[in-house]
Scaffold this motif. Structure first.
Motif, PDB file in Angstrom:
ATOM      1  N   GLN A  86       0.822  -1.206   0.000  1.00 21.02           N
ATOM      2  CA  GLN A  86       0.000   0.000   0.000  1.00 21.02           C
ATOM      3  C   GLN A  86       0.856   1.257   0.000  1.00 21.02           C
ATOM      4  OE1 GLN A  86      -4.038  -0.416   1.450  1.00 21.02           O
ATOM      5  NE2 GLN A  86      -3.185  -1.597   3.136  1.00 21.02           N
ATOM      6  N   ARG A  87       0.339   2.269  -0.672  1.00 23.46           N
ATOM      7  CA  ARG A  87       0.904   3.615  -0.676  1.00 23.46           C
ATOM      8  C   ARG A  87      -0.091   4.449   0.122  1.00 23.46           C
ATOM      9  NH1 ARG A  87       0.605   8.331  -4.371  1.00 23.46           N
ATOM     10  NH2 ARG A  87       2.609   9.395  -4.218  1.00 23.46           N
ATOM     11  N   GLN A  88       0.341   4.957   1.272  1.00 20.58           N
ATOM     12  CA  GLN A  88      -0.600   5.521   2.239  1.00 20.58           C
ATOM     13  C   GLN A  88      -0.350   6.989   2.539  1.00 20.58           C
ATOM     14  OE1 GLN A  88       0.485   2.593   5.305  1.00 20.58           O
ATOM     15  NE2 GLN A  88      -1.640   1.890   5.169  1.00 20.58           N
ATOM     16  N   ARG A  89      -1.477   7.695   2.712  1.00 18.85           N
ATOM     17  CA  ARG A  89      -1.451   9.069   3.213  1.00 18.85           C
ATOM     18  C   ARG A  89      -1.991   8.997   4.634  1.00 18.85           C
ATOM     19  NH1 ARG A  89       1.477  13.031   1.259  1.00 18.85           N
ATOM     20  NH2 ARG A  89       0.530  15.055   1.488  1.00 18.85           N
ATOM     21  N   TRP A  90      -1.185   9.456   5.608  1.00 21.21           N
ATOM     22  CA  TRP A  90      -1.536   9.321   7.017  1.00 21.21           C
ATOM     23  C   TRP A  90      -1.956  10.651   7.613  1.00 21.21           C
ATOM     24  CZ3 TRP A  90      -2.378   5.109   9.853  1.00 21.21           C
ATOM     25  CH2 TRP A  90      -1.968   3.881   9.304  1.00 21.21           C
ATOM     26  N   PHE A  91      -3.002  10.580   8.443  1.00 19.00           N
ATOM     27  CA  PHE A  91      -3.549  11.751   9.114  1.00 19.00           C
ATOM     28  C   PHE A  91      -3.591  11.516  10.617  1.00 19.00           C
ATOM     29  CE2 PHE A  91      -5.252  11.732   4.863  1.00 19.00           C
ATOM     30  CZ  PHE A  91      -5.127  13.056   4.466  1.00 19.00           C
ATOM     31  N   ALA A  92      -3.336  12.579  11.367  1.00 18.28           N
ATOM     32  CA  ALA A  92      -3.572  12.598  12.809  1.00 18.28           C
ATOM     33  C   ALA A  92      -4.928  13.253  13.008  1.00 18.28           C
ATOM     34  CB  ALA A  92      -2.486  13.385  13.525  1.00 18.28           C
ATOM     35  N   LEU A  93      -5.755  12.652  13.833  1.00 19.49           N
ATOM     36  CA  LEU A  93      -7.090  13.178  14.095  1.00 19.49           C
ATOM     37  C   LEU A  93      -7.334  13.234  15.591  1.00 19.49           C
ATOM     38  CD1 LEU A  93      -7.425  10.834  11.567  1.00 19.49           C
ATOM     39  CD2 LEU A  93      -9.413  12.273  11.298  1.00 19.49           C
ATOM     40  N   ARG A  94      -8.099  14.219  16.015  1.00 20.48           N
ATOM     41  CA  ARG A  94      -8.523  14.320  17.415  1.00 20.48           C
ATOM     42  C   ARG A  94      -9.922  13.721  17.516  1.00 20.48           C
ATOM     43  NH1 ARG A  94      -5.362  14.601  21.012  1.00 20.48           N
ATOM     44  NH2 ARG A  94      -4.441  16.573  20.381  1.00 20.48           N
ATOM     45  N   PHE A  95     -10.079  12.768  18.422  1.00 17.62           N
ATOM     46  CA  PHE A  95     -11.378  12.145  18.659  1.00 17.62           C
ATOM     47  C   PHE A  95     -12.252  13.114  19.427  1.00 17.62           C
ATOM     48  CE2 PHE A  95     -13.898   8.885  21.182  1.00 17.62           C
ATOM     49  CZ  PHE A  95     -14.776   8.621  20.141  1.00 17.62           C
ATOM     50  N   LEU A  96     -13.433  13.400  18.905  1.00 15.06           N
ATOM     51  CA  LEU A  96     -14.343  14.376  19.502  1.00 15.06           C
ATOM     52  C   LEU A  96     -15.488  13.725  20.272  1.00 15.06           C
ATOM     53  CD1 LEU A  96     -14.578  16.786  16.432  1.00 15.06           C
ATOM     54  CD2 LEU A  96     -13.051  16.951  18.425  1.00 15.06           C
ATOM     55  N   GLY A  97     -15.555  12.419  20.240  1.00 14.49           N
ATOM     56  CA  GLY A  97     -16.669  11.730  20.866  1.00 14.49           C
ATOM     57  C   GLY A  97     -16.306  11.113  22.201  1.00 14.49           C
ATOM     58  N   GLU A  98     -17.141  10.185  22.602  1.00  7.59           N
ATOM     59  CA  GLU A  98     -16.947   9.399  23.820  1.00  7.59           C
ATOM     60  C   GLU A  98     -16.610   7.971  23.395  1.00  7.59           C
ATOM     61  OE1 GLU A  98     -17.002  10.845  26.762  1.00  7.59           O
ATOM     62  OE2 GLU A  98     -17.549  12.742  25.813  1.00  7.59           O
ATOM     63  N   ASP A  99     -15.992   7.227  24.289  1.00 14.49           N
ATOM     64  CA  ASP A  99     -15.622   5.859  23.947  1.00 14.49           C
ATOM     65  C   ASP A  99     -16.805   5.042  23.433  1.00 14.49           C
ATOM     66  OD1 ASP A  99     -13.057   6.517  24.688  1.00 14.49           O
ATOM     67  OD2 ASP A  99     -12.939   5.093  26.354  1.00 14.49           O
ATOM     68  N   THR A 100     -17.995   5.319  23.939  1.00 18.30           N
ATOM     69  CA  THR A 100     -19.182   4.575  23.501  1.00 18.30           C
ATOM     70  C   THR A 100     -19.545   4.859  22.046  1.00 18.30           C
ATOM     71  OG1 THR A 100     -20.576   6.321  24.427  1.00 18.30           O
ATOM     72  CG2 THR A 100     -20.179   4.368  25.811  1.00 18.30           C
ATOM     73  N   ASP A 101     -18.984   5.912  21.452  1.00 18.28           N
ATOM     74  CA  ASP A 101     -19.225   6.202  20.030  1.00 18.28           C
ATOM     75  C   ASP A 101     -18.455   5.253  19.120  1.00 18.28           C
ATOM     76  OD1 ASP A 101     -20.943   8.428  20.456  1.00 18.28           O
ATOM     77  OD2 ASP A 101     -19.193   9.709  20.813  1.00 18.28           O
ATOM     78  N   ILE A 102     -17.460   4.581  19.628  1.00 20.54           N
ATOM     79  CA  ILE A 102     -16.672   3.639  18.832  1.00 20.54           C
ATOM     80  C   ILE A 102     -17.418   2.312  18.824  1.00 20.54           C
ATOM     81  CG2 ILE A 102     -14.475   2.422  18.628  1.00 20.54           C
ATOM     82  CD1 ILE A 102     -13.233   4.944  20.014  1.00 20.54           C
ATOM     83  N   ARG A 103     -17.873   1.931  17.647  1.00 22.66           N
ATOM     84  CA  ARG A 103     -18.750   0.772  17.498  1.00 22.66           C
ATOM     85  C   ARG A 103     -18.231  -0.139  16.384  1.00 22.66           C
ATOM     86  NH1 ARG A 103     -24.177   1.379  18.645  1.00 22.66           N
ATOM     87  NH2 ARG A 103     -24.194  -0.802  17.999  1.00 22.66           N
ATOM     88  N   LEU A 104     -17.486  -1.155  16.743  1.00 19.06           N
ATOM     89  CA  LEU A 104     -16.956  -2.092  15.754  1.00 19.06           C
ATOM     90  C   LEU A 104     -18.047  -2.966  15.154  1.00 19.06           C
ATOM     91  CD1 LEU A 104     -13.745  -3.272  17.646  1.00 19.06           C
ATOM     92  CD2 LEU A 104     -14.020  -1.324  16.097  1.00 19.06           C
ATOM     93  N   ASP A 105     -19.201  -3.019  15.800  1.00 17.04           N
ATOM     94  CA  ASP A 105     -20.288  -3.896  15.360  1.00 17.04           C
ATOM     95  C   ASP A 105     -21.201  -3.261  14.313  1.00 17.04           C
ATOM     96  OD1 ASP A 105     -21.350  -2.001  17.095  1.00 17.04           O
ATOM     97  OD2 ASP A 105     -22.674  -3.423  18.112  1.00 17.04           O
ATOM     98  N   ARG A 106     -20.918  -2.071  13.867  1.00 16.02           N
ATOM     99  CA  ARG A 106     -21.775  -1.421  12.866  1.00 16.02           C
ATOM    100  C   ARG A 106     -21.591  -2.004  11.472  1.00 16.02           C
ATOM    101  NH1 ARG A 106     -21.874   4.642  15.122  1.00 16.02           N
ATOM    102  NH2 ARG A 106     -23.565   4.266  16.587  1.00 16.02           N
ATOM    103  N   ASP A 107     -20.444  -2.609  11.208  1.00 18.02           N
ATOM    104  CA  ASP A 107     -20.178  -3.239   9.917  1.00 18.02           C
ATOM    105  C   ASP A 107     -20.614  -4.704  10.008  1.00 18.02           C
ATOM    106  OD1 ASP A 107     -18.947  -4.602   7.732  1.00 18.02           O
ATOM    107  OD2 ASP A 107     -17.425  -3.042   7.606  1.00 18.02           O
ATOM    108  N   PRO A 108     -21.376  -5.205   9.023  1.00 17.21           N
ATOM    109  CA  PRO A 108     -21.797  -6.610   9.081  1.00 17.21           C
ATOM    110  C   PRO A 108     -20.625  -7.596   9.008  1.00 17.21           C
ATOM    111  CG  PRO A 108     -22.507  -5.583   7.022  1.00 17.21           C
ATOM    112  CD  PRO A 108     -21.922  -4.502   7.864  1.00 17.21           C
ATOM    113  N   HIS A 109     -19.482  -7.151   8.482  1.00 18.87           N
ATOM    114  CA  HIS A 109     -18.270  -7.977   8.416  1.00 18.87           C
ATOM    115  C   HIS A 109     -17.113  -7.161   8.992  1.00 18.87           C
ATOM    116  CE1 HIS A 109     -20.534 -10.697   5.900  1.00 18.87           C
ATOM    117  NE2 HIS A 109     -20.883  -9.681   5.153  1.00 18.87           N
ATOM    118  N   PRO A 110     -17.096  -7.005  10.323  1.00 21.56           N
ATOM    119  CA  PRO A 110     -16.103  -6.116  10.937  1.00 21.56           C
ATOM    120  C   PRO A 110     -14.670  -6.576  10.688  1.00 21.56           C
ATOM    121  CG  PRO A 110     -17.274  -7.352  12.624  1.00 21.56           C
ATOM    122  CD  PRO A 110     -17.929  -7.668  11.315  1.00 21.56           C
TER     123      PRO A 110
END
Length: 167
Positions: free
Chosen positions: A104-128
């Motif tokens: 892979q040829r990748q462009r990397w970004f640093a991001l600040r998380f603006l939510g709460e831990d409960t906003d991170i939901r690995l189960d939203r994708d049917p094939h996580p």
């Protein structure tokens, strides 16, 4: 079947996200397709994914966050100034990335998380892609990922160190 010669294959264009929480720790996620031993090295990585045709990398990184970790509650706070590449190891050539790419040829970004831990939901994708996540020190990153990504993660640990100080 003989794997293809890596030099004959192109790199897949990709974006990666170093998502920092308010404390300056970075989100790492454990790949669902690797053995799930908690202490096993190599299975943890930063969210990343392909760039669609004609898609801006800054838009792609937010889309990939939403797809892979279930939230785009983040803002871009930095960008590594160069594209970074990695090559797949020989045993993954012709298998990983649909068998069509050498790495892979990748462009990397640093991001600040603006939510709460409960906003991170690995189960939203049917094939996580991931089955677990946690906050880690940026300096841990090179030792957590697979060996073939170590050099990229070492660059990111240096490049994004200012963001590890937190807010």
């Amino acid at each position: 079947m003989t794997p293809p010669e890596s030099s004959a294959l192109p790199y897949r264009h990709n974006v990666g996200a170093a998502l920092f929480n308010r404390d300056g720790r970075v989100l790492v996620a454990r790949r669902a397709d690797l053995p799930n031993a908690e202490g096993a090295p190599g299975g943890w990585q930063l969210p990343q994914g392909g760039i669609d045709a004609d898609e801006d990398p800054r838009e792609a990184v937010l889309r990939e966050l939403a797809e892979e970790i279930g939230t785009d509650r983040a803002r871009i706070i930095g960008e590594h100034p160069e594209w970074l590449t990695y090559d797949l190891p020989p045993d993954l050539l012709g298998v990983a990335l649909g068998g069509r790419y050498r790495g892979q040829r990748q462009r990397w970004f640093a991001l600040r998380f603006l939510g709460e831990d409960t906003d991170i939901r690995l189960d939203r994708d049917p094939h996580p892609e991931f089955d677990a996540w946690r906050w880690a020190e940026l300096t841990e990153l090179p030792s957590l990922g697979p060996d073939f990504k170590r050099a990229v993660y070492q660059v990111l640990a240096r490049s994004f160190a200012p963001f590890a100080a937190g807010e």
